[in-house]
Motif scaffolding. Structure first.
Motif, PDB file in Angstrom:
ATOM      1  N   SER A 211     -10.035   3.159   1.288  1.00 10.21           N
ATOM      2  CA  SER A 211      -9.351   1.773   0.353  1.00 10.21           C
ATOM      3  C   SER A 211      -7.841   2.312   0.188  1.00 10.21           C
ATOM      4  O   SER A 211      -7.513   3.292   0.112  1.00 10.21           O
ATOM      5  CB  SER A 211      -9.758   1.914  -1.254  1.00 10.21           C
ATOM      6  OG  SER A 211     -11.176   1.757  -1.151  1.00 10.21           O
ATOM      7  N   LEU A 212      -6.874   1.318   0.657  1.00 10.98           N
ATOM      8  CA  LEU A 212      -5.573   1.426   0.659  1.00 10.98           C
ATOM      9  C   LEU A 212      -5.305   0.786  -0.806  1.00 10.98           C
ATOM     10  O   LEU A 212      -5.619  -0.421  -1.499  1.00 10.98           O
ATOM     11  CB  LEU A 212      -5.088   0.248   1.495  1.00 10.98           C
ATOM     12  CG  LEU A 212      -4.743   0.995   3.015  1.00 10.98           C
ATOM     13  CD1 LEU A 212      -3.743   2.214   3.014  1.00 10.98           C
ATOM     14  CD2 LEU A 212      -6.054   1.414   3.524  1.00 10.98           C
ATOM     15  N   THR A 213      -4.246   1.550  -1.545  1.00  5.75           N
ATOM     16  CA  THR A 213      -4.130   1.208  -2.800  1.00  5.75           C
ATOM     17  C   THR A 213      -2.409   1.447  -2.984  1.00  5.75           C
ATOM     18  O   THR A 213      -1.875   2.142  -2.393  1.00  5.75           O
ATOM     19  CB  THR A 213      -4.899   2.193  -3.808  1.00  5.75           C
ATOM     20  OG1 THR A 213      -4.186   3.513  -3.853  1.00  5.75           O
ATOM     21  CG2 THR A 213      -6.183   2.083  -3.623  1.00  5.75           C
ATOM     22  N   ALA A 214      -2.063   0.630  -4.322  1.00  5.92           N
ATOM     23  CA  ALA A 214      -0.583   0.744  -4.510  1.00  5.92           C
ATOM     24  C   ALA A 214      -0.401   1.878  -5.583  1.00  5.92           C
ATOM     25  O   ALA A 214       0.463   2.487  -5.796  1.00  5.92           O
ATOM     26  CB  ALA A 214      -0.274  -0.561  -5.285  1.00  5.92           C
ATOM     27  N   GLU A 215      -1.478   2.383  -6.272  1.00  3.62           N
ATOM     28  CA  GLU A 215      -1.355   3.192  -7.407  1.00  3.62           C
ATOM     29  C   GLU A 215      -2.042   4.663  -6.885  1.00  3.62           C
ATOM     30  O   GLU A 215      -3.190   4.596  -6.031  1.00  3.62           O
ATOM     31  CB  GLU A 215      -1.904   2.973  -8.465  1.00  3.62           C
ATOM     32  CG  GLU A 215      -1.469   1.535  -9.263  1.00  3.62           C
ATOM     33  CD  GLU A 215      -0.196   1.913  -9.464  1.00  3.62           C
ATOM     34  OE1 GLU A 215       0.486   3.052 -10.103  1.00  3.62           O
ATOM     35  OE2 GLU A 215       0.780   0.810  -9.387  1.00  3.62           O
TER      36      GLU A 215
ATOM     37  N   ALA B 199       1.067  -1.351  -0.045  1.00  3.54           N
ATOM     38  CA  ALA B 199       0.068   0.155  -0.101  1.00  3.54           C
ATOM     39  C   ALA B 199       0.847   1.138  -0.130  1.00  3.54           C
ATOM     40  O   ALA B 199       1.846   1.383   0.893  1.00  3.54           O
ATOM     41  CB  ALA B 199      -0.834   0.021   1.272  1.00  3.54           C
ATOM     42  N   ARG B 200       0.529   2.171  -0.905  1.00  5.06           N
ATOM     43  CA  ARG B 200       1.133   3.572  -0.909  1.00  5.06           C
ATOM     44  C   ARG B 200       0.271   4.790  -0.878  1.00  5.06           C
ATOM     45  O   ARG B 200       0.758   5.605  -0.411  1.00  5.06           O
ATOM     46  CB  ARG B 200       2.155   3.482  -2.199  1.00  5.06           C
ATOM     47  CG  ARG B 200       3.071   2.642  -2.411  1.00  5.06           C
ATOM     48  CD  ARG B 200       3.909   2.443  -3.601  1.00  5.06           C
ATOM     49  NE  ARG B 200       4.531   4.174  -3.754  1.00  5.06           N
ATOM     50  CZ  ARG B 200       4.330   4.905  -4.946  1.00  5.06           C
ATOM     51  NH1 ARG B 200       3.470   4.253  -5.981  1.00  5.06           N
ATOM     52  NH2 ARG B 200       4.850   5.872  -4.899  1.00  5.06           N
TER      53      ARG B 200
ATOM     54  N   ARG C 201      -1.230  10.237   0.062  1.00  2.00           N
ATOM     55  CA  ARG C 201      -0.104   9.132   0.177  1.00  2.00           C
ATOM     56  C   ARG C 201      -0.104   8.690   1.441  1.00  2.00           C
ATOM     57  O   ARG C 201      -0.495   9.267   2.434  1.00  2.00           O
ATOM     58  CB  ARG C 201       1.366  10.303  -0.287  1.00  2.00           C
ATOM     59  CG  ARG C 201       2.258   9.238  -0.844  1.00  2.00           C
ATOM     60  CD  ARG C 201       3.438  10.115  -1.343  1.00  2.00           C
ATOM     61  NE  ARG C 201       4.182  10.952  -0.382  1.00  2.00           N
ATOM     62  CZ  ARG C 201       5.006  12.063  -0.449  1.00  2.00           C
ATOM     63  NH1 ARG C 201       5.161  12.273  -1.628  1.00  2.00           N
ATOM     64  NH2 ARG C 201       5.420  12.445   0.453  1.00  2.00           N
ATOM     65  N   LEU C 202       0.415   7.563   1.653  1.00  2.17           N
ATOM     66  CA  LEU C 202       0.142   6.997   2.781  1.00  2.17           C
ATOM     67  C   LEU C 202       1.190   7.663   3.720  1.00  2.17           C
ATOM     68  O   LEU C 202       0.698   7.767   5.169  1.00  2.17           O
ATOM     69  CB  LEU C 202       0.705   5.336   2.874  1.00  2.17           C
ATOM     70  CG  LEU C 202       0.774   4.403   3.888  1.00  2.17           C
ATOM     71  CD1 LEU C 202      -0.554   4.399   4.536  1.00  2.17           C
ATOM     72  CD2 LEU C 202       1.301   2.967   3.683  1.00  2.17           C
ATOM     73  N   ASP C 203       2.231   8.069   3.609  1.00  2.00           N
ATOM     74  CA  ASP C 203       2.829   8.881   4.905  1.00  2.00           C
ATOM     75  C   ASP C 203       2.073   9.917   5.085  1.00  2.00           C
ATOM     76  O   ASP C 203       2.156  10.462   6.557  1.00  2.00           O
ATOM     77  CB  ASP C 203       4.392   9.037   4.315  1.00  2.00           C
ATOM     78  CG  ASP C 203       4.458  10.027   2.947  1.00  2.00           C
ATOM     79  OD1 ASP C 203       3.416   9.984   2.496  1.00  2.00           O
ATOM     80  OD2 ASP C 203       5.602  10.459   2.746  1.00  2.00           O
TER      81      ASP C 203
END
Length: 304
Positions: free
Chosen positions: A229-233, A150-151, A181-183
């Motif tokens: 929702s946690l996503t990579a993109e 996840a990002r 962004r996740l951070d």
């Protein structure tokens, strides 16, 4: 920048304002959130609070952008009273260990509530100081378990045209969506607000739960959330889809990057009237000491 203070909103707000907060909320067209999970007002003061004097509850709850209820600043207060907010559930999905459709009370159970007096800056160059009641978004992310891939974190607003008259218009790609962004999402300044001025969140301000990211423009702080929702993109966001040349994904408050149709170098505090002096806009809305490191190496005139 924030101050490490033990002040509560009642310490810095005139007694005549906070003693009448419930009457002001009703007068602004709001109704209170039902249910014990969201009725707590015994939140601890936060070290992240500013020492600036908050706007009155009447100003905060009667001058809003919430296009689901209309495009005039007063429309949300006039039209949001019929929104059903109990029961409420939030779908959490994507790259998480424990996806599901969570009852809101269960999702935020044991969340450490705080009173946080935050500057709030809108892209139209108006601003407020708001005493939110909320908890760090990281509490929810820890509860559901973020997977290594996840990002980004994507958010979605309720879609209910029968109760949200603005959604009956086809000039927006409903439902409203946003992302971080996740951070950014994990940063301790990023909170989920369930109240303000010591009471439950008014409907026109995003009840029963909304995002608040104080170093970004207000449109990033999505209201009445029903999906996380946690996503990579990088996820799509409503304003970036509508007008990508005007509204970037990051939306960091930046006085050096003007909106194509107006300057962002100064702002006017709501409640002061059009004759009130403008004040200089601060980079990252004054929260640079806490968040500037997140963007090291980025060109924020490109990543706007």
């Amino acid at each position: 920048m924030p101050v490490k203070s033990g002040l509560k909103w009642s310490d810095v707000t005139p007694r005549s304002v906070w003693m009448n907060r419930r009457a002001l909320m009703i007068g602004a067209g709001s109704a209170l959130v039902a249910g014990p999970a969201l009725a707590r007002i015994d939140a601890a003061p936060s070290r992240y609070s500013t020492d600036e004097t908050p706007n009155t509850l009447e100003e905060i709850s009667s001058y809003n952008n919430f296009y689901e209820f209309g495009f005039d600043k007063g429309d949300p207060a006039r039209n949001a009273g019929g929104l059903t907010i109990d029961p409420w559930s939030v779908t959490v999905d994507g790259l998480v260990d424990r996806p599901g459709n969570y009852n809101l009370g269960d999702l935020i159970k044991d969340a450490p509530l705080e009173e946080r007096i935050y500057r709030f800056r809108c892209v139209e160059a108006w601003s407020m100081v708001i005493p939110w009641i909320g908890f760090e978004l990281s509490h929810i992310l820890a509860k559901v378990g973020v997977q290594p891939g996840a990002r980004y974190v994507a958010f979605e607003t309720l879609l209910r045209p029968s109760e949200m008259p603005g959604q009956q218009r086809d000039n927006f790609p409903w439902p409203y969506v946003e992302g971080l962004r996740l951070d950014e999402a994990m940063h301790p300044l990023t909170i989920m607000a369930t109240g303000l001025y010591g009471d439950e969140l008014p409907r026109q301000n995003g009840a029963p739960m909304r995002l608040v990211v104080p170093w970004k423009y207000g449109f990033k702080s999505i209201k009445s959330i029903v999906r996380i929702s946690l996503t990579a993109e990088q996820p799509p966001t409503t304003w970036n889809k509508l007008q990508p040349s005007e509204y970037g994904f990051y939306a960091n408050v930046n006085p050096g990057v003007d909106h194509p149709r107006w300057s962002q170098a100064s702002e006017r505090r709501v409640g002061g009237g059009f004759l009130a002096p403008r004040i200089d806009t601060q980079m990252f809305n004054g929260y640079g000491e806490e968040v500037a490191h997140l963007y090291a190496g980025q060109d924020l005139t490109v990543d706007f």
